[in-house]
Write an enzyme that holds these catalytic residues in place. Sequence first.
Site, short mmCIF file in Angstrom:
data_model
loop_
_atom_site.label_atom_id
_atom_site.label_comp_id
_atom_site.label_asym_id
_atom_site.label_seq_id
_atom_site.Cartn_x
_atom_site.Cartn_y
_atom_site.Cartn_z
N LYS A 49 0.85 -1.20 0.00
CA LYS A 49 0.00 0.00 0.00
C LYS A 49 0.88 1.24 0.00
O LYS A 49 1.91 1.26 0.67
CB LYS A 49 -0.85 0.04 1.28
CG LYS A 49 -2.06 -0.86 1.29
CD LYS A 49 -2.86 -0.65 2.57
CE LYS A 49 -4.00 -1.64 2.71
NZ LYS A 49 -5.06 -1.48 1.70
N ARG A 104 -10.49 -11.14 2.13
CA ARG A 104 -11.42 -12.16 1.61
C ARG A 104 -10.80 -13.55 1.66
O ARG A 104 -11.51 -14.55 1.75
CB ARG A 104 -11.89 -11.78 0.20
CG ARG A 104 -10.79 -11.78 -0.83
CD ARG A 104 -11.19 -10.99 -2.08
NE ARG A 104 -11.17 -9.54 -1.85
CZ ARG A 104 -11.60 -8.64 -2.72
NH1 ARG A 104 -12.10 -9.03 -3.89
NH2 ARG A 104 -11.55 -7.35 -2.44
N1 BES Z 1 -8.15 -3.47 4.39
C1 BES Z 1 -8.32 -3.14 3.03
C2 BES Z 1 -9.61 -2.41 2.75
C3 BES Z 1 -9.74 -1.02 3.29
C4 BES Z 1 -8.97 0.00 2.77
C5 BES Z 1 -10.68 -0.77 4.25
C6 BES Z 1 -9.12 1.27 3.25
C7 BES Z 1 -10.84 0.51 4.71
C8 BES Z 1 -10.05 1.52 4.22
C9 BES Z 1 -8.34 -4.39 2.19
O1 BES Z 1 -7.53 -5.42 2.61
C10 BES Z 1 -7.87 -3.96 0.83
O2 BES Z 1 -6.76 -3.56 0.71
N2 BES Z 1 -8.76 -4.04 -0.16
C11 BES Z 1 -8.45 -3.63 -1.47
C12 BES Z 1 -8.94 -4.70 -2.41
C13 BES Z 1 -8.48 -4.55 -3.83
C14 BES Z 1 -6.98 -4.75 -3.91
C15 BES Z 1 -9.19 -5.55 -4.69
C16 BES Z 1 -9.18 -2.32 -1.75
O3 BES Z 1 -10.32 -2.17 -1.30
O4 BES Z 1 -8.59 -1.46 -2.39
MN MN Z 2 -5.53 -5.26 1.98
#
Ligand code: BES
Ligand code: MN
Length: 473
Positions: A252, A326
């Site tokens: 990230k 997931r």
């Molecule tokens: N923990 C994150 C989702 C998240 C991000 C929740 C910011 C709240 C605030 C999750 O693990 C994630 O990174 N999801 C990605 C999925 C994508 C790579 C398909 C997302 O939502 O960008």
């Molecule tokens: Mn994530």
Amino acid sequence: MPEPRETHAEEAGMMRFAPADSEAIPLYVLNSESLREWLEGREEPVRRWLELAGFTGAPGEAIVVPEASGAPLLAVAGIGDEASRRRLRFPLAKAAARLPGGIYRIESGLSGDALVRESLGWLLESYRFDRYREQPGMKARLAAPDGVDATRLETIAAGERLTRDLINTPPNDLGPAELETAARSLAEAHGADLAVIAGDDLIAANLPMIHAVGRASPRTPRLLDLRWGDAGPRLTLVGKGVCFDTGGLNLKPGASMGLMKKDMGGAATVLGLAKMIMALGLPVRLRVLIPAVENAIDGAAMRPQDILKARNGLTVEINNTDAEGRLVLADALALGDEEKPDLMLSMATLTGAARVALGPDLPPFFTDDEPLAAAFAQAAEKAADPLWRMPFWEPYEEMLEPGVADLDNAPKGGFAGAVTAALFLRRFVRKTPRYAHFDIYGWQPKAAPGRPKGGVGQGARAVLEALPEVFVR
Ligand code: BES
Ligand code: MN
Ligand code: ZN
């Protein structure tokens, strides 16, 4: 959670009512409509004092009127009208935060559901996170009001407090092991059993995706499995326990990683909900499943294009290591599904897309069960714990199908990310007759009445409120 300690705020009765028979300052809860009539029944000095202070009954106004001696005679708090209630959720909490120190007793202006909601709002407002720094407690306390179940509200507040403390605790002090410790203390406090499968045992136990996500961290991944109650319908709660989410090899950017201590918000919320259910003695057989991991990076980290085989046999192509929630939930859901509970719920800080759709304080939930959806929507309103239904939209199933494996963990295109994540989870629930998934944010970005800035539970109070309705069929 490590070393809970008695703090100043706690001594001051954080998230508790003062005893009902406390000597208390009478508090009149008013709005612009009720103010005029109320003033007519008061003595001249009271009228003049409030006029001088410019009290209008707008939400958040709070004034103490003294006797000639200077001692408090009474207090007034403004809560505004129905529209301000919808905007602020707990308008009395906004006023209460501004009242001077003392114990207050609600004398008039609230009854029925509104009295219950605002009393809870006052408790929720008084939360402080003071593990790392002393925080001055909220000064005004509320005497347990007549006509509300004070013990129930304090129990709900205690569950919410657990949720907030867990989310707020920084990731260096709350990894998978510490999350286990928190689940263990909760289990011990309520006579529940906790089983834990950790490290390479996850492979032997056929929980391969929990292992794959967590194995790059020196902090051993694990599955927490709490059980409580021996009669009644089976209720299984599954919570995402990613104690920190770096994104893995698909790292990230700094700004997105900055809040990822809250990526165990689903786990924190199901633990808070479990605490409420157990403390209230609800007639259910409860099971809580938490995959507790850290999504970290080292040579053992899972890679983009790896294909994992899930507990239920489906193969999953990893197209983004940041779509880890997931994966760990899938194995936990598949495990929960095997005993065919009457109802299974998952709660997770799963997608940024859910925030894009509905923002930080309106979590979407997904279910195919119409009566369940109706019960949650109604309970959300009653419990002042908003939720909004989104669809398991079947035409998007094809977005999850990469060709080389059964499933893609990160569909391309960027559309409907909350829906495709929910559809992914649903593939792991096959036998359970009723399933709902909650994509929560778990964080209050700026203080609002009853919700100080920081970790916050979402959905737990609504689910608690809905349970009696849901299980009467
Ligand atoms: N923990 C994150 C989702 C998240 C991000 C929740 C910011 C709240 C605030 C999750 O693990 C994630 O990174 N999801 C990605 C999925 C994508 C790579 C398909 C997302 O939502 O960008
Ligand atoms: Mn994530
Ligand atoms: Zn995550």
